[in-house]
Design a protein around this motif. Structure first.
Motif, mmCIF file in Angstrom:
data_model
loop_
_atom_site.group_PDB
_atom_site.id
_atom_site.type_symbol
_atom_site.label_atom_id
_atom_site.label_comp_id
_atom_site.label_asym_id
_atom_site.label_seq_id
_atom_site.Cartn_x
_atom_site.Cartn_y
_atom_site.Cartn_z
ATOM 1 N N ILE A 137 27.187 43.381 24.838
ATOM 2 C CA ILE A 137 28.438 43.790 24.207
ATOM 3 C C ILE A 137 29.404 44.285 25.276
ATOM 4 O O ILE A 137 29.024 45.052 26.160
ATOM 5 C CB ILE A 137 28.189 44.917 23.180
ATOM 6 N N VAL A 138 30.653 43.855 25.184
ATOM 7 C CA VAL A 138 31.719 44.346 26.051
ATOM 8 C C VAL A 138 32.846 44.875 25.172
ATOM 9 O O VAL A 138 33.318 44.173 24.271
ATOM 10 C CB VAL A 138 32.252 43.241 26.985
ATOM 11 N N PHE A 139 33.273 46.112 25.427
ATOM 12 C CA PHE A 139 34.376 46.701 24.670
ATOM 13 C C PHE A 139 35.709 46.214 25.225
ATOM 14 O O PHE A 139 35.934 46.237 26.444
ATOM 15 C CB PHE A 139 34.312 48.229 24.735
ATOM 16 N N GLU A 140 36.591 45.795 24.325
ATOM 17 C CA GLU A 140 37.923 45.341 24.684
ATOM 18 C C GLU A 140 38.955 46.353 24.192
ATOM 19 O O GLU A 140 38.775 46.970 23.143
ATOM 20 C CB GLU A 140 38.213 43.968 24.053
ATOM 21 N N PRO A 141 40.069 46.519 24.944
ATOM 22 C CA PRO A 141 41.099 47.481 24.504
ATOM 23 C C PRO A 141 41.676 47.158 23.130
ATOM 24 O O PRO A 141 41.958 48.067 22.341
ATOM 25 C CB PRO A 141 42.170 47.374 25.602
ATOM 26 N N ALA A 142 41.865 45.873 22.846
ATOM 27 C CA ALA A 142 42.419 45.482 21.547
ATOM 28 C C ALA A 142 41.330 45.550 20.481
ATOM 29 O O ALA A 142 40.237 44.993 20.662
ATOM 30 C CB ALA A 142 43.003 44.073 21.619
ATOM 31 N N LYS A 143 41.618 46.239 19.390
ATOM 32 C CA LYS A 143 40.646 46.380 18.310
ATOM 33 C C LYS A 143 40.701 45.160 17.394
ATOM 34 O O LYS A 143 41.784 44.716 17.005
ATOM 35 C CB LYS A 143 40.921 47.648 17.507
ATOM 36 N N THR A 144 39.536 44.635 17.043
ATOM 37 C CA THR A 144 39.455 43.565 16.053
ATOM 38 C C THR A 144 39.576 44.169 14.659
ATOM 39 O O THR A 144 38.802 45.044 14.282
ATOM 40 C CB THR A 144 38.121 42.803 16.164
ATOM 41 N N LEU A 145 40.573 43.707 13.911
ATOM 42 C CA LEU A 145 40.787 44.105 12.519
ATOM 43 C C LEU A 145 40.911 42.822 11.718
ATOM 44 O O LEU A 145 41.884 42.083 11.855
ATOM 45 C CB LEU A 145 42.057 44.943 12.372
ATOM 46 N N ARG A 146 39.923 42.558 10.870
ATOM 47 C CA ARG A 146 39.907 41.263 10.174
ATOM 48 C C ARG A 146 39.274 41.411 8.797
ATOM 49 O O ARG A 146 38.261 42.086 8.635
ATOM 50 C CB ARG A 146 39.114 40.254 11.003
ATOM 51 N N ARG A 147 39.893 40.788 7.807
ATOM 52 C CA ARG A 147 39.319 40.708 6.461
ATOM 53 C C ARG A 147 38.836 39.290 6.230
ATOM 54 O O ARG A 147 39.493 38.315 6.612
ATOM 55 C CB ARG A 147 40.366 41.042 5.384
ATOM 56 N N TRP A 148 37.698 39.183 5.560
ATOM 57 C CA TRP A 148 37.143 37.871 5.208
ATOM 58 C C TRP A 148 37.141 37.756 3.681
ATOM 59 O O TRP A 148 36.553 38.571 2.977
ATOM 60 C CB TRP A 148 35.718 37.726 5.740
ATOM 61 N N ASN A 149 37.812 36.730 3.176
ATOM 62 C CA ASN A 149 37.920 36.523 1.736
ATOM 63 C C ASN A 149 37.483 35.127 1.328
ATOM 64 O O ASN A 149 37.963 34.584 0.334
ATOM 65 C CB ASN A 149 39.370 36.755 1.274
#
Length: 496
Positions: free
Chosen positions: A369-381
């Motif tokens: 795992i590598v942490f990235e500055p940009a946060k992943t925000l995602r909804r799956w529908n």
């Protein structure tokens, strides 16, 4: 009708979230266009909105109660604690930096502008806006920076209802004291009280409420009974107590039950993922924080964390890391969700949350795992529903894919998806496999449990409780007419 009110509380976990959700559902049933609003939330339980932003999980639940999709408008400021002194600041759904408790005063002015503008916008669009406070308005040491309690009420001229949990004891003093410690201009907005989680004969409480009204000049709008069948998306991870059962499972459908140990991490996030398991008859879910509590479990769940590296170190200090590894080595099931998933991997490279760079994970999954500055925000529908909120990204993985939502090695599963277990078919298949792996061949998964339906039923239960035990007419009057005339308390109890 075109109004708004604020539901404040004597303490955290007093019932504010429940009352706001119940009022939203109750008003929506009447055909009133209603929206929830929490100016500033401090919680690691969050959800992804239709705009791709992030808000408190409770506000997403309240939006559902109102028949709305979750939106960043309903929770414009979110603080996600990463330590005792710092929090990630999320504004209108997006990360805006990290703030220390002592520095928050410097952010108040511009955050207040964001909050007040959003509330004004909602009030122009909806018939009613039900606002939720944060913690308690009696925290007068924080009044200068307050954006969610009397600071919001004063800015928007909102009538305030104070709700308290009588199950904790001392509620009449809490209600009186909450009003008494406020300055006169704040006291003026406190319109009345609601007693929550009452057990027993209301007639025994009535004399105390009568005296409270004489002392404060404020009525009690309702006494809401304790309902042990009511569970609610947790607003505050501090309400998740180690060794506490999650939910009230029905009787097992087969001859065996399935025992699940969910690890209560210090910086746990989205603990509500565990609730889907607790809906299942015969699935016994406990929050645990000791290695000994893992020994007799069939399944171990590592939930999300706002401080993955720090919580991983805590696992090791408590002996839980070795207990989880031994559990997996015995062939029994382990599930990691988001931060918990990252802990199961071989390495974590984190220069974002902890700044510790490369640390060793538990090594139960062959992935990095590598942490990235940009946060992943995602909804799956799509066919499967869920959402993602994480900085950590899979940099390498050699394990088998798990339903295209994560990876697995034998009976060890990892996913970044929150809400995955709310998908009934996924949960049933996974529980069936976990039971077989754990030797619980007499465990039978119920075919008729639908988590989404159960969650909606909870919202209806909240509305029904308020409809039966709250003076709804008086609350509607607050929305129609605004702040009523109430006296100022001058008490020697609180000093000069």
């Amino acid at each position: 009708m075109s109004g708004a009110l604020l539901v404040a509380g004597t303490t955290s976990d007093a019932g504010k979230s429940m009352m706001v959700a119940g009022l939203c559902r109750l008003l929506a049933r009447k055909g009133i266009r209603v929206a929830p609003f929490k100016a500033q939330n401090m919680s690691n339980n969050s959800a992804v909105t239709m705009e791709g932003g992030e808000i408190g999980r409770a506000q997403a639940m309240q939006a559902r109660a109102a028949g709305l999709e979750p939106s960043v408008r309903f929770n414009p400021v979110l603080l996600k604690p990463g330590s005792d002194r710092t929090s990630q600041l999320v504004v209108m759904g997006q990360v805006s930096g990290t703030v220390a408790a002592g520095d928050y005063f410097h952010h108040r002015a511009w955050l207040a502008d964001v909050i007040n503008a959003e509330l004004d916008s909602l009030r122009s669009e909806f018939d009613a806006v039900i606002c939720e406070g944060a913690g308690s308005p009696a925290e007068i040491n924080l009044r200068a920076t307050d954006l969610a309690n009397m600071g919001l009420a004063r800015a928007a001229e909102l009538p305030v209802i104070v709700v308290g949990d009588i199950d904790r004891g001392g509620l009449l003093a809490h209600l009186f004291g909450t009003v008494a410690v406020l300055e006169p201009d704040d006291q003026r907005l406190i319109s009345g009280f609601v007693v929550n989680k009452f057990r027993g004969d209301p007639a025994l409480l009535a004399p105390g409420l009568d005296q409270l009204e004489r002392l404060t000049g404020r009525p009690t709008y309702g006494v809401v009974p304790f309902d042990d069948g009511l569970w609610l998306d947790a607003e505050d991870s501090l309400s998740v107590q180690a060794h506490r059962m999650v939910g009230i499972p029905g009787p097992a459908r087969g001859v065996d039950s399935l025992r699940v140990a969910a690890v209560r991490l210090p910086r746990i996030s989205n603990s509500t993922d565990i609730e889907a398991l607790a809906c299942e008859p015969g699935v016994l879910v406990r929050w645990v924080s000791d290695a000994a509590d893992v020994a007799d479990a069939d399944v171990v769940v590592l939930p999300g964390s706002k401080a993955t590296v720090s919580d991983l170190a805590w696992l090791r200090e408590r002996g839980l890391a070795d207990a989880v590894i031994a559990h997996a080595a015995s062939g029994r099931t382990v599930l990691g969700i988001c931060g918990g998933f990252q802990m199961l991997c071989r390495t974590i490279d984190d220069s974002v949350e902890s700044g510790q760079r490369r640390v060793e994970g538990l090594g139960l999954l062959d992935a990095d795992i590598v942490f990235e500055p940009a946060k992943t925000l995602r909804r799956w529908n799509g066919p499967l529903r869920g959402y993602e909120i994480h900085h950590g990204q899979i940099a390498r993985a050699s394990e088998d894919s798990w339903l295209d939502v994560g990876i697995r090695r034998g009976a060890v599963y990892g996913t970044h998806w929150h809400g995955l277990l709310d998908n009934d078919d996924v949960r049933r298949r996974w529980l069936t496999d976990a039971a077989m792996t754990g030797g619980r061949k007499g465990f039978v998964v119920a075919a008729d449990v639908e988590v989404t339906t159960r969650r909606d039923a909870q919202l209806d239960t909240m509305a029904d409780l308020l409809a039966s035990h709250l003076d709804v007419g008086a609350v509607m009057d607050l929305l129609d007419r605004g702040v009523p005339s109430r006296p100022v308390i001058t008490s020697t109890i609180c000093g000069p």
